[in-house]
Design an enzyme around this catalytic site. Structure first.
Site, mmCIF file in Angstrom:
data_model
loop_
_atom_site.group_PDB
_atom_site.id
_atom_site.type_symbol
_atom_site.label_atom_id
_atom_site.label_comp_id
_atom_site.label_asym_id
_atom_site.label_seq_id
_atom_site.Cartn_x
_atom_site.Cartn_y
_atom_site.Cartn_z
ATOM 1 N N ALA A 37 19.134 46.318 40.045
ATOM 2 C CA ALA A 37 19.397 46.275 38.607
ATOM 3 C C ALA A 37 19.365 44.844 38.079
ATOM 4 C CB ALA A 37 20.746 46.928 38.315
ATOM 5 N N GLU B 195 8.038 44.996 37.842
ATOM 6 C CA GLU B 195 8.141 43.889 38.815
ATOM 7 C C GLU B 195 7.311 42.674 38.409
ATOM 8 O OE1 GLU B 195 8.216 45.153 43.007
ATOM 9 O OE2 GLU B 195 8.892 47.059 42.181
ATOM 10 N N GLY B 196 7.243 42.465 37.109
ATOM 11 C CA GLY B 196 6.473 41.355 36.573
ATOM 12 C C GLY B 196 5.177 41.865 35.989
ATOM 13 N N PRO C 228 17.988 45.106 28.214
ATOM 14 C CA PRO C 228 17.271 45.321 26.950
ATOM 15 C C PRO C 228 16.743 43.998 26.387
ATOM 16 C CG PRO C 228 19.329 46.541 26.950
ATOM 17 C CD PRO C 228 19.336 45.693 28.188
ATOM 18 N N GLN D 174 -12.597 60.036 33.691
ATOM 19 C CA GLN D 174 -13.904 60.121 33.023
ATOM 20 C C GLN D 174 -14.876 61.013 33.806
ATOM 21 O OE1 GLN D 174 -14.180 58.879 30.100
ATOM 22 N NE2 GLN D 174 -16.356 59.190 29.694
HETATM 23 C C1 LIG Z 1 9.280 52.760 34.787
HETATM 24 C C2 LIG Z 1 9.919 51.405 34.933
HETATM 25 C C3 LIG Z 1 10.668 51.117 36.075
HETATM 26 C C4 LIG Z 1 11.317 49.887 36.189
HETATM 27 N N1 LIG Z 1 12.148 49.656 37.279
HETATM 28 C C5 LIG Z 1 12.932 48.553 37.283
HETATM 29 C C6 LIG Z 1 13.941 48.380 38.300
HETATM 30 O O1 LIG Z 1 14.088 49.205 39.219
HETATM 31 N N2 LIG Z 1 14.749 47.283 38.223
HETATM 32 C C7 LIG Z 1 14.615 46.345 37.247
HETATM 33 O O2 LIG Z 1 15.395 45.405 37.236
HETATM 34 N N3 LIG Z 1 13.656 46.468 36.274
HETATM 35 C C8 LIG Z 1 12.825 47.552 36.269
HETATM 36 N N4 LIG Z 1 11.872 47.704 35.287
HETATM 37 C C9 LIG Z 1 11.746 46.681 34.253
HETATM 38 C C10 LIG Z 1 10.437 45.891 34.337
HETATM 39 O O3 LIG Z 1 10.485 45.002 35.421
HETATM 40 C C11 LIG Z 1 10.259 45.180 32.983
HETATM 41 O O4 LIG Z 1 9.969 46.191 32.028
HETATM 42 C C12 LIG Z 1 9.151 44.151 33.012
HETATM 43 O O5 LIG Z 1 9.510 43.051 33.825
HETATM 44 C C13 LIG Z 1 8.792 43.652 31.615
HETATM 45 O O6 LIG Z 1 9.926 43.258 30.922
HETATM 46 P P1 LIG Z 1 10.202 43.772 29.421
HETATM 47 O O7 LIG Z 1 10.055 45.246 29.438
HETATM 48 O O8 LIG Z 1 11.498 43.221 28.984
HETATM 49 O O9 LIG Z 1 9.025 43.182 28.574
HETATM 50 P P2 LIG Z 1 8.986 41.698 27.944
HETATM 51 O O10 LIG Z 1 9.454 40.734 28.949
HETATM 52 O O11 LIG Z 1 9.651 41.738 26.626
HETATM 53 O O12 LIG Z 1 7.432 41.524 27.723
HETATM 54 C C14 LIG Z 1 6.722 41.981 26.565
HETATM 55 C C15 LIG Z 1 5.304 41.454 26.614
HETATM 56 O O13 LIG Z 1 5.342 40.028 26.614
HETATM 57 C C16 LIG Z 1 4.511 39.534 27.635
HETATM 58 N N5 LIG Z 1 4.936 38.224 28.122
HETATM 59 C C17 LIG Z 1 6.034 37.930 28.834
HETATM 60 N N6 LIG Z 1 6.095 36.627 29.118
HETATM 61 C C18 LIG Z 1 5.000 36.077 28.571
HETATM 62 C C19 LIG Z 1 4.485 34.762 28.499
HETATM 63 N N7 LIG Z 1 5.121 33.739 29.080
HETATM 64 N N8 LIG Z 1 3.346 34.558 27.822
HETATM 65 C C20 LIG Z 1 2.702 35.584 27.210
HETATM 66 N N9 LIG Z 1 3.128 36.845 27.230
HETATM 67 C C21 LIG Z 1 4.262 37.089 27.903
HETATM 68 C C22 LIG Z 1 4.634 40.578 28.724
HETATM 69 O O14 LIG Z 1 3.611 40.452 29.674
HETATM 70 C C23 LIG Z 1 4.564 41.848 27.918
HETATM 71 O O15 LIG Z 1 3.241 42.169 27.656
HETATM 72 C C24 LIG Z 1 11.164 48.906 35.183
HETATM 73 C C25 LIG Z 1 10.371 49.188 34.055
HETATM 74 C C26 LIG Z 1 9.780 50.423 33.905
HETATM 75 C C27 LIG Z 1 9.002 50.708 32.645
#
Ligand SMILES: Cc1cc2nc3c(=O)[nH]c(=O)nc-3n(C[C@H](O)[C@H](O)[C@H](O)COP(=O)(O)OP(=O)(O)OC[C@H]3O[C@@H](n4cnc5c(N)ncnc54)[C@H](O)[C@@H]3O)c2cc1C
Length: 379
Positions: free
Chosen positions: A123, A362-363, A127, A335
């Site tokens: 975890a 995971e990034g 948000p 497709q």
């Molecule tokens: C199904 C699912 C399972 C998951 N499981 C886990 C879990 O087990 N544990 C956990 O901790 N998290 C988990 N996550 C979270 C996941 O790791 C994050 O959603 C992810 O790292 C992206 O973060 P964010 O959603 O806050 O998007 P944001 O960080 O808000 O990113 C939004 C956009 O901004 C872009 N962006 C970010 N930085 C830059 C930059 N420097 N320059 C330009 N663009 C940028 C991103 O690439 C993306 O397109 C999960 C997510 C999902 C959807």
């Protein structure tokens, strides 16, 4: 030299048999009903598949990172959801506990987790912050002799069903960013409020939003050192990025295999779909991309296994490219299958949705590129 030994091939055989016997029959139920495969998790536990890198003395598979990639590839071939669930469980949670927790913590938790009796979740994301994980706001404050944790986690795989959370919390000022983050191994209790999240793909993985309300932890629940959590998080994600590449290879293969069979059988314009050269080129493109993804995933895992300094770069290259390949191959599979590919009867349709998370979780791809650029620029 082969990157995979005979031992890895034995792991593959076990994982493939397990996937076909226990996962294939429930893959659609996971996807359609968001069904969490509690029983299949226990079965995987019996074979060491759930925690491929946890030592056998704790009930794990006792393998290296390549073993984990083998397992995740075979699981991903039948269900992206089941494979991702195992990746978050076995690598982000269990491998991290094995690498960084104390002997006492490991002895207490790992046997139950490896057996599939107790579920573990990693975890980190909130948000506010996923890519910018150093900005997390969940706080752990010292009160009396205890730690009191309050905060909000988001998107946590297995989170809805977890019995233990490997939880990243702020133990200093927000401005200190990654230098003030501590990892706790927190057992689930009434202070945790979990809500399920409906997601597009990898369904049935227990994705949850979690609220921690005055959760009490002791010094014994800390993994590593106070304010030393960032090192644990980064190491775990670097390993996870290779493991999740195995999920990507599997998902691409699953879609490819169905589309290939479809092309062999589908008749149009008086011949088989496979007899059109465009279809042959598509099949060749997909197969070449899968082999590229596989080579990247296993090479990156090998670099980790032999402790090569090149691991960090290849972990990020593999994650970036295998995720893209999974999305591209599954799209091509849909497709090839035409209208069927767009229907809920098609597995390619499921794999296409499953693949998309691999460019985010995971990034994101952008974060992978950020790290690759940083590593190049530093050289
Ligand atoms: C199904 C699912 C399972 C998951 N499981 C886990 C879990 O087990 N544990 C956990 O901790 N998290 C988990 N996550 C979270 C996941 O790791 C994050 O959603 C992810 O790292 C992206 O973060 P964010 O959603 O806050 O998007 P944001 O960080 O808000 O990113 C939004 C956009 O901004 C872009 N962006 C970010 N930085 C830059 C930059 N420097 N320059 C330009 N663009 C940028 C991103 O690439 C993306 O397109 C999960 C997510 C999902 C959807």
């Amino acid at each position: 030299m082969s990157l995979l030994t005979q031992e890895h091939e034995l792991v593959r055989k076990t994982a493939r048999e397990f996937a076909e016997k226990y996962v294939e029959p429930i893959a659609r139920k996971m996807d359609r009903e968001n069904y969490y495969p509690r029983e299949a998790i226990r079965e995987a536990g019996k074979l060491g598949i759930l925690t491929p890198t946890v030592p056998a003395e704790y009930g794990g598979g006792g393998g290296d990172l390549r073993s984990a990639v083998v397992v995740l590839e075979e699981l991903g071939r039948v269900s992206g959801g089941f494979s991702l669930l195992v990746e978050a469980y076995g690598i982000l949670f269990a491998d991290a506990v094995n690498n960084f927790a104390s002997r006492r913590q490991k002895e207490e938790i790992l046997p139950k987790v490896a057996a599939g009796d107790k579920i573990g979740a990693f975890a980190l994301s909130e948000p506010c912050c996923g890519s910018d994980a150093a900005a997390i706001q969940t706080r752990s404050e010292r009160r009396g002799g205890e730690w009191v944790i309050n905060g909000h986690k988001m998107w946590i795989t297995n989170g809805y069903y977890a019995d233990y959370y490997l939880l990243a919390a702020r133990t200093g000022p927000l401005e200190a960013r990654h230098k003030a983050i501590t990892v706790f191994l927190l057992p689930r209790s009434n202070c945790v409020e979990a809500s399920p999240i409906e997601v597009m793909g990898v369904r049935g993985t227990g994705t949850a939003e979690l609220k921690f309300n005055d959760c009490v932890a002791s010094d014994d629940d800390i993994v590593g050192e106070v304010n030393g959590g960032w090192k644990i998080i980064m190491h775990t994600l670097n390993v996870g990025r290779v493991a999740i590449s195995g999920v990507a290879v599997g998902v691409a293969r699953g879609a490819f295999e169905e589309a290939y069979q479809w092309a062999l059988n589908r008749e149009l314009f008086g011949k088989k779909l496979i007899d059109f050269q465009n279809t042959q080129f598509e099949i060749a493109e997909m197969a070449a991309a899968i082999e590229t993804a596989r080579a990247l995933a296993y090479y990156a895992a090998y670099l980790y296994d032999v402790k090569s300094p090149d691991f960090l770069m290849m972990s990020h290259v593999a994650k970036l490219q295998t995720a893209r390949i999974a999305v591209d191959v599954t799209r091509r599979a849909v497709q090839i299958e035409g209208g069927f590919g767009y229907s809920k009867e098609s597995k390619a349709e499921m794999f296409y949705r499953d693949a998309k998370i691999l460019e985010i979780g995971e990034g994101t791809n952008e974060v992978m590129k950020y790290v690759v650029f940083k590593l190049i620029h530093k050289r």
